[in-house]
Design an enzyme around this catalytic site. Structure first.
Site, mmCIF file in Angstrom:
data_model
loop_
_atom_site.group_PDB
_atom_site.id
_atom_site.type_symbol
_atom_site.label_atom_id
_atom_site.label_comp_id
_atom_site.label_asym_id
_atom_site.label_seq_id
_atom_site.Cartn_x
_atom_site.Cartn_y
_atom_site.Cartn_z
ATOM 1 C CD GLU A 1 -9.707 -1.233 8.178
ATOM 2 O OE1 GLU A 1 -8.814 -1.814 8.818
ATOM 3 O OE2 GLU A 1 -9.543 -0.790 7.027
ATOM 4 C CD GLU B 1 -2.916 -1.240 2.296
ATOM 5 O OE1 GLU B 1 -2.652 -0.681 3.367
ATOM 6 O OE2 GLU B 1 -3.991 -1.826 2.072
ATOM 7 C CG ASP C 1 -7.533 -5.519 4.952
ATOM 8 O OD1 ASP C 1 -7.103 -5.761 6.086
ATOM 9 O OD2 ASP C 1 -7.490 -4.393 4.428
HETATM 10 C C1 BDP Z 1 -6.100 -2.163 6.049
HETATM 11 C C2 BDP Z 1 -6.387 -0.792 6.529
HETATM 12 C C3 BDP Z 1 -5.211 0.134 6.407
HETATM 13 C C4 BDP Z 1 -3.983 -0.504 7.016
HETATM 14 C C5 BDP Z 1 -3.745 -1.833 6.354
HETATM 15 C C6 BDP Z 1 -2.620 -2.618 6.975
HETATM 16 O O1 BDP Z 1 -7.464 -0.292 5.805
HETATM 17 O O2 BDP Z 1 -5.545 1.329 7.041
HETATM 18 O O3 BDP Z 1 -2.889 0.319 6.894
HETATM 19 O O4 BDP Z 1 -4.872 -2.642 6.479
HETATM 20 O O5 BDP Z 1 -2.918 -3.577 7.673
HETATM 21 O O6 BDP Z 1 -7.071 -2.985 6.605
HETATM 22 O O7 BDP Z 1 -1.465 -2.315 6.755
#
Ligand code: BDP
Length: 701
Positions: free
Chosen positions: A395, A293, A367
């Site tokens: 989340e 990401e 996720d």
């Molecule tokens: C996702 C989240 C994000 C996190 C990412 C992570 O949306 O904010 O940074 O995972 O785990 O679920 O690195």
């Protein structure tokens, strides 16, 4: 006489009705209402004897004294000697270590008229003290306290996703607890309360900052602040870790890059580790999100995850530090299947990591969705210690407006069978190290704590923090028994209230799945902030951040074909594990659309068509929230009024959200199925266009 006055004051304090704001969590220590059990423990309340001046042992003594005085309404004297006459409690370090107690286990026994808490280490005493307190708090008869307990996992860890500016990534309970600008000089008393809450459930490690890490944490300025927190946590047996930014050598060291094979970069980390351990001698190590990401990582220089992890591992090894490298890595590939990404990235490197590297894997392949199958990596890395990463913060499970008890979700994953070494190779046995004899074992939970007075936003979400700690200690505990402990300590010991609340908690996750992502749907939530439904999301910065990528609705049916004719993600599992899911006709319904594209009219095992079943789940799921609301209303008077009212309000918000999810999803999927909402359900009164506007409101800047 003094004792009598104290007793009177304690009793008075417990009688004055004061509203409970939830701050005290499960550590209330109010006078035990059950008088017969209270009398049993009063027989051991003359003194607490101890034989160690170690700071952690001293914490145990203090916690036990404070807790028992509150619970029993009696002043208890401390005695700095290990010997114990009848009528008290001895908290003793064993003079000769007992093998089966290990480094953190404890034993509780009643002998010669006193309660004996023994352990090989001060941490063991601390956990023993909290265990005894828990028994008293839950009104367990004194005759039933005997026995020993040792943790199944070595590092039971919270991952705080806190930023330097006081925000928390995916935090729904206020701002960060860490006041970076006041540190290191000013120590907020909450730091200590955070530590004691963690210690009381066996958590012994915390990562302080967001995995999307600021390089700032590697500066001396910030390390001194981190040290101040570490000093508060240490007497509670808690080690501190930091998330690191892989580009720190470039950002802070002004090196030309952060290539892990570049000698100057390696040297920078060696020096940095020396500096860190000079400041915080028992620093735990690093947590790293790399090449995920948009975060920097070794692949930026054509190097591998193993190259990156091993460089850091070498730097911290002289200090017994560890590196926890996250497997949450996935490239944008419109033709691929994100499900397979972490496996494909990491499986080839099994056996290539240094011994002080742990690879941390999210429970599911995508996720933290309301329901995911276990990540196939858990069955595939015999030579690399794998850590479990659960998300405690909600989340994708309704922020702080939804009552969702997560222990059933955690257990579902831990109990799943990888078949890695034949039947019985559960995920729990992989991550506790017993299956492959991993030298390090870790269970991490992304924290749900924040500056809200009650720590977790939703009072009921405190149970998720609690359950995470208890399961990290012992994954064999049942979610119902953990719920029961928590309810007795936090809400009520009234028998009917206990049953009602436990029932609500136990079914709450399934209810949430039903009104959001039933039958194996996943990742159809609102863009970016992940609030509310947005199954129609077609375009985003990346294809695998849209909803249509996951649900694949078309005129024929719904769901992602991950079998041999589809992405074949099922092929990543051991054949015996995959077998349970591979046939559309016998795939368990909770996983159906994870693995199959199912025709709308296909008859399912319930006797209904896919379409009818989908609608049934959305409607009954939403109505189940209304039922929970009613049950909760009936608990009025059985618990603190402020807590009762707060949860009632949030349940009302949850019901509004449930109807929103229901209407959004049935109307949207209906545009593909072209089938009517089945009886006895009434079609939504609002239109899909109206609902789409609603979702937009939450995304306006
Ligand atoms: C996702 C989240 C994000 C996190 C990412 C992570 O949306 O904010 O940074 O995972 O785990 O679920 O690195």
């Amino acid at each position: 006489m003094r004792y009598k006055i104290c007793l009177f004051l304690l009793l008075l304090a417990s009688m004055v009705a004061k509203a409970d704001d939830g701050y005290r969590l499960w550590l209330k220590y109010d006078l035990l209402k059950n008088t017969s059990v209270r009398a049993q423990y009063l027989a051991y309340a003359q003194y607490i004897a101890y034989n160690s001046s170690d700071p952690v042992a001293q914490t145990a003594v203090r916690e036990l004294q404070t807790g028992l005085q509150g619970l029993l309404g009696k002043t208890i004297r401390l005695q700095n000697t290990g010997s114990a006459a009848p009528g008290g409690i001895a908290l003793n370090l064993n003079s000769t270590p007992i093998a089966n107690l290990g480094t953190e286990g404890y034993n509780l026994a009643i002998q010669n008229g006193h309660i004996n808490i023994s352990a090989n280490t001060p941490s063991g005493l601390l956990y023993g003290a909290f265990a005894l307190l828990r028994k008293v708090q839950t009104a367990t008869p004194a005759t039933q306290i005997q026995g020993s307990s040792t943790p199944k996992v070595q590092l039971r860890m919270l991952n705080n996703w806190d930023n330097t500016n006081g925000t928390i990534e995916r935090g729904y309970a206020g701002a960060s607890l860490w006041k970076w600008y006041e540190l290191p000089e000013n120590i907020d008393p909450r730091y200590r309360d955070y530590a004691r809450a963690n210690a009381s459930i066996g958590i012994n490690a915390v990562v302080l900052n967001n995995v999307n890490a600021s390089a700032r944490f590697m500066t001396r300025e910030y390390l001194l602040k981190v040290k101040a927190l570490a000093d508060v946590f240490k007497p509670y047996g808690i080690k501190v870790f930091l998330s690191v930014n892989f580009a720190a050598p470039r950002i802070l060291g002004k090196l030309k890059n952060s290539d892990p094979l570049e000698p100057a970069v390696r040297q920078w980390w060696v020096e940095k580790a020396k500096e860190i351990y000079g400041i915080i001698p028992d620093f735990g190590g690093f947590l790293v999100k790399a090449n995920s990401e948009g975060e920097p990582g070794p692949q930026d220089f054509g190097r591998t995850h193993a190259d990156g992890a091993n460089m850091l591992a070498e730097a911290v090894a002289p200090f017994k530090g560890i590196v926890i490298w996250r497997a949450f890595v996935y490239k944008a590939d419109p033709k691929g299947d994100r499900f397979k990404a972490a496996y494909e990235e990491f499986k080839p490197f099994d056996g290539n990591f240094l011994p002080n590297v742990v690879v941390q894997v999210k429970n599911g392949p995508i996720d933290f969705q309301p329901r995911e199958p276990f990540s196939p990596l858990f069955g595939a890395m015999p030579k690399t210690p794998l850590a479990m990463e659960f998300q405690i913060t909600q989340e994708y499970l309704g922020f702080s407006t939804n009552l969702v008890y997560l222990a059933p979700l955690f257990k579902e994953c831990l109990d799943a069978d990888t078949y890695a070494k034949g039947p019985g190779s559960s995920v729990a046995k992989v991550i506790d190290g017993s299956l492959h004899q991993y030298p390090i074992s870790v269970m991490a939970g992304v924290a749900n704590t924040g500056s809200d007075r009650n720590w977790c936003g939703h009072l009921m979400s405190q149970a998720n923090w609690y359950a995470f700690g208890r399961l990290a200690w012992d994954h064999q505990l049942s979610s119902a028994s953990i719920a029961e402990e928590w309810i007795k300590m936090s809400l009520s010991q009234d028998a009917t209230a206990l049953t009602t609340i436990r029932n609500i908690m136990e079914r709450s996750r399934e209810v949430y799945v039903d009104f959001t992502t039933p039958l194996g749907l996943h990742h159809i939530m609102g863009q970016g902030i992940h609030y509310g439904p947005e199954p129609w999301l077609e375009r985003s910065a990346r294809p695998d951040w849209t909803s249509i990528y996951y649900h694949r609705a078309d005129s024929i049916g719904l769901g992602f074909d991950r079998g041999v004719n589809g992405s074949n993600a099922l092929g990543l599992y051991h054949p015996d594990a995959a077998k349970a899911w591979s046939q559309v006709d016998n795939c368990p319904l909770p996983y159906l659309l994870w693995y199959h594209h199912v025709p709308w009219a296909k008859k399912l095992s319930t006797g209904r068509s896919l379409w009818d079943e989908l609608c049934t789940r959305y409607y009954t799921g939403a109505e189940a929230v209304a039922t929970i609301q009613k049950e909760w209303a009936g608990l009025k008077g059985k618990m603190d009024a402020e807590i009762h009212a707060d949860v009632s309000g949030r349940l009302a918000a949850q019901y509004r959200e449930a109807l929103w999810w229901r209407d959004a999803c049935v109307l949207y999927f209906q545009t593909y199925s072209q089938m009517p909402i089945p009886a006895p359900f009434t079609p939504p009164t609002r239109t899909l266009e109206e609902i789409k506007l609603l979702v937009q409101i939450y995304q306006y800047r």
